[in-house]
Enzyme design. Structure first.
Site, PDB file in Angstrom:
ATOM      1  N   LYS A   1     -92.418 -11.443 -32.457  1.00 23.15           N
ATOM      2  CA  LYS A   1     -91.994 -11.137 -31.073  1.00 23.15           C
ATOM      3  C   LYS A   1     -91.041 -12.203 -30.573  1.00 23.15           C
ATOM      4  O   LYS A   1     -91.007 -13.310 -31.110  1.00 23.15           O
ATOM      5  CB  LYS A   1     -93.202 -11.020 -30.156  1.00 23.15           C
ATOM      6  CG  LYS A   1     -93.929 -12.336 -30.002  1.00 23.15           C
ATOM      7  CD  LYS A   1     -95.191 -12.175 -29.194  1.00 23.15           C
ATOM      8  CE  LYS A   1     -96.049 -13.411 -29.287  1.00 23.15           C
ATOM      9  NZ  LYS A   1     -95.446 -14.629 -28.754  1.00 23.15           N
TER      10      LYS A   1
ATOM     11  N   CYS B   1     -99.344 -16.224 -24.100  1.00 20.23           N
ATOM     12  CA  CYS B   1     -99.320 -15.076 -25.006  1.00 20.23           C
ATOM     13  C   CYS B   1    -100.659 -14.377 -25.126  1.00 20.23           C
ATOM     14  O   CYS B   1    -100.713 -13.157 -25.245  1.00 20.23           O
ATOM     15  CB  CYS B   1     -98.761 -15.503 -26.355  1.00 20.23           C
ATOM     16  SG  CYS B   1     -96.994 -15.849 -26.209  1.00 20.23           S
TER      17      CYS B   1
ATOM     18  N   HIS C   1     -88.775 -23.916 -29.722  1.00 12.89           N
ATOM     19  CA  HIS C   1     -90.003 -23.808 -30.521  1.00 12.89           C
ATOM     20  C   HIS C   1     -89.964 -22.522 -31.338  1.00 12.89           C
ATOM     21  O   HIS C   1     -89.258 -21.576 -30.981  1.00 12.89           O
ATOM     22  CB  HIS C   1     -91.246 -23.799 -29.605  1.00 12.89           C
ATOM     23  CG  HIS C   1     -91.265 -22.624 -28.667  1.00 12.89           C
ATOM     24  ND1 HIS C   1     -90.561 -22.602 -27.483  1.00 12.89           N
ATOM     25  CD2 HIS C   1     -91.863 -21.412 -28.759  1.00 12.89           C
ATOM     26  CE1 HIS C   1     -90.736 -21.448 -26.882  1.00 12.89           C
ATOM     27  NE2 HIS C   1     -91.516 -20.690 -27.631  1.00 12.89           N
TER      28      HIS C   1
ATOM     29  N   ASP D   1    -100.238 -16.110 -32.405  1.00 15.78           N
ATOM     30  CA  ASP D   1     -99.327 -17.276 -32.481  1.00 15.78           C
ATOM     31  C   ASP D   1     -99.977 -18.567 -32.995  1.00 15.78           C
ATOM     32  O   ASP D   1     -99.805 -19.631 -32.381  1.00 15.78           O
ATOM     33  CB  ASP D   1     -98.714 -17.529 -31.091  1.00 15.78           C
ATOM     34  CG  ASP D   1     -97.867 -16.359 -30.619  1.00 15.78           C
ATOM     35  OD1 ASP D   1     -97.854 -15.323 -31.283  1.00 15.78           O
ATOM     36  OD2 ASP D   1     -97.227 -16.487 -29.562  1.00 15.78           O
TER      37      ASP D   1
ATOM     38  N   ASP E   1     -94.583 -15.969 -32.602  1.00 11.47           N
ATOM     39  CA  ASP E   1     -93.408 -16.215 -31.800  1.00 11.47           C
ATOM     40  C   ASP E   1     -92.283 -16.466 -32.804  1.00 11.47           C
ATOM     41  O   ASP E   1     -92.445 -17.287 -33.725  1.00 11.47           O
ATOM     42  CB  ASP E   1     -93.674 -17.480 -30.952  1.00 11.47           C
ATOM     43  CG  ASP E   1     -93.211 -17.358 -29.523  1.00 11.47           C
ATOM     44  OD1 ASP E   1     -93.118 -16.230 -29.003  1.00 11.47           O
ATOM     45  OD2 ASP E   1     -92.930 -18.423 -28.924  1.00 11.47           O
TER      46      ASP E   1
ATOM     47  N   HIS F   1     -88.380 -16.935 -32.615  1.00 11.81           N
ATOM     48  CA  HIS F   1     -87.174 -16.997 -31.779  1.00 11.81           C
ATOM     49  C   HIS F   1     -85.915 -17.355 -32.570  1.00 11.81           C
ATOM     50  O   HIS F   1     -85.966 -18.183 -33.497  1.00 11.81           O
ATOM     51  CB  HIS F   1     -87.361 -18.067 -30.701  1.00 11.81           C
ATOM     52  CG  HIS F   1     -88.478 -17.799 -29.739  1.00 11.81           C
ATOM     53  ND1 HIS F   1     -88.732 -16.561 -29.196  1.00 11.81           N
ATOM     54  CD2 HIS F   1     -89.408 -18.644 -29.191  1.00 11.81           C
ATOM     55  CE1 HIS F   1     -89.763 -16.651 -28.373  1.00 11.81           C
ATOM     56  NE2 HIS F   1     -90.210 -17.899 -28.355  1.00 11.81           N
TER      57      HIS F   1
END
Ligand code: VGL
Ligand code: ZN
Length: 209
Positions: free
Chosen positions: A113, A152, A88, A27, A69, A71
């Site tokens: 993810k 993470c 975020h 990340d 990450d 999202h």
């Protein structure tokens, strides 16, 4: 380190890179760096260390895998949805992009993810094909760097240990959020308890002259 007869010995032969090793970067996205939506204090300080890791693994022709990450706009971990975090790393926005200081080689394998509305996924293994990717690379040992130590990085390392990987965490290449003071230290303890080992970039350089 030199023996009395002048023979050069690596400080730690166990850290000599072999064909079952991979670099796993967690990340390293704009939103987790200072100024980002969920900026980790000092997160930018890992970037030069990570650069050196990338150079070393590239020179040794070892695979580099990077999680991100990723999202959707109304992800369950976001405050407006009742979650703990400010929005975020929203898919396809600048904040979800790699740090501009990060020079990932084109061959980097990318694992996204937390891509569905729920659940949240701190571990790079959760709901992804990271495990399969590493197995198809014949990888047995992971060198882990990135953000954040107490979320993470921690959960990815714990899952990696559960799946039977040897794990070397590069401690100068990780930083904690530390929502509660000491979270980062406690995360390191949990990783060690799970059988991960802590090394520094210098340890790796010394072992791979
Ligand atoms: C992370 C908080 C929320 C991380 C991701 O990458 O450590 N932390 N989402
Ligand atoms: Zn997240």
């Amino acid at each position: 380190m030199y023996t009395t007869d002048g023979l050069h010995l690596s400080n730690n032969d166990a850290l000599r890179l072999n064909d079952q090793d991979a670099l796993l970067l967690i990340d390293l996205q704009r939103d987790f760096l200072p100024g980002g939506a969920l900026g980790v204090a000092g997160g930018d300080r890992v970037l030069p260390v990570v650069s050196d890791l990338i150079a070393l693994f590239t020179a040794r022709k070892r695979p580099i895998v990077a999680t991100r990450d990723w999202h959707p706009p109304k992800h369950c971990s976001f405050r407006p949805q009742g979650g703990p975090w400010p929005p975020h790393c929203i898919q396809n926005t600048p904040g979800a992009g790699w740090s501009p200081e990060l020079n990932l080689p084109p061959s980097t394998l990318i694992v996204s993810k937390g891509s569905a509305i729920s659940p949240d996924a701190y571990s790079g293994f959760q709901g992804t094909d990271l495990g399969q990717k590493l197995h198809s690379l014949n990888c047995r040992r992971l060198f882990v760097a990135g953000l954040a130590t107490d979320y993470c990085v921690l959960q990815t390392v714990l899952d990696a240990r559960q799946l039977g990987f040897d794990v070397q965490v590069v401690e100068d290449a990780i930083r904690a959020v530390d929502v509660n003071p000491g979270d980062g230290i406690r995360a390191l303890d949990r990783m060690l308890d799970a059988g991960a080992e802590l090394i520094t970039l210098q340890d790796l350089i010394d072992a791979n002259p």
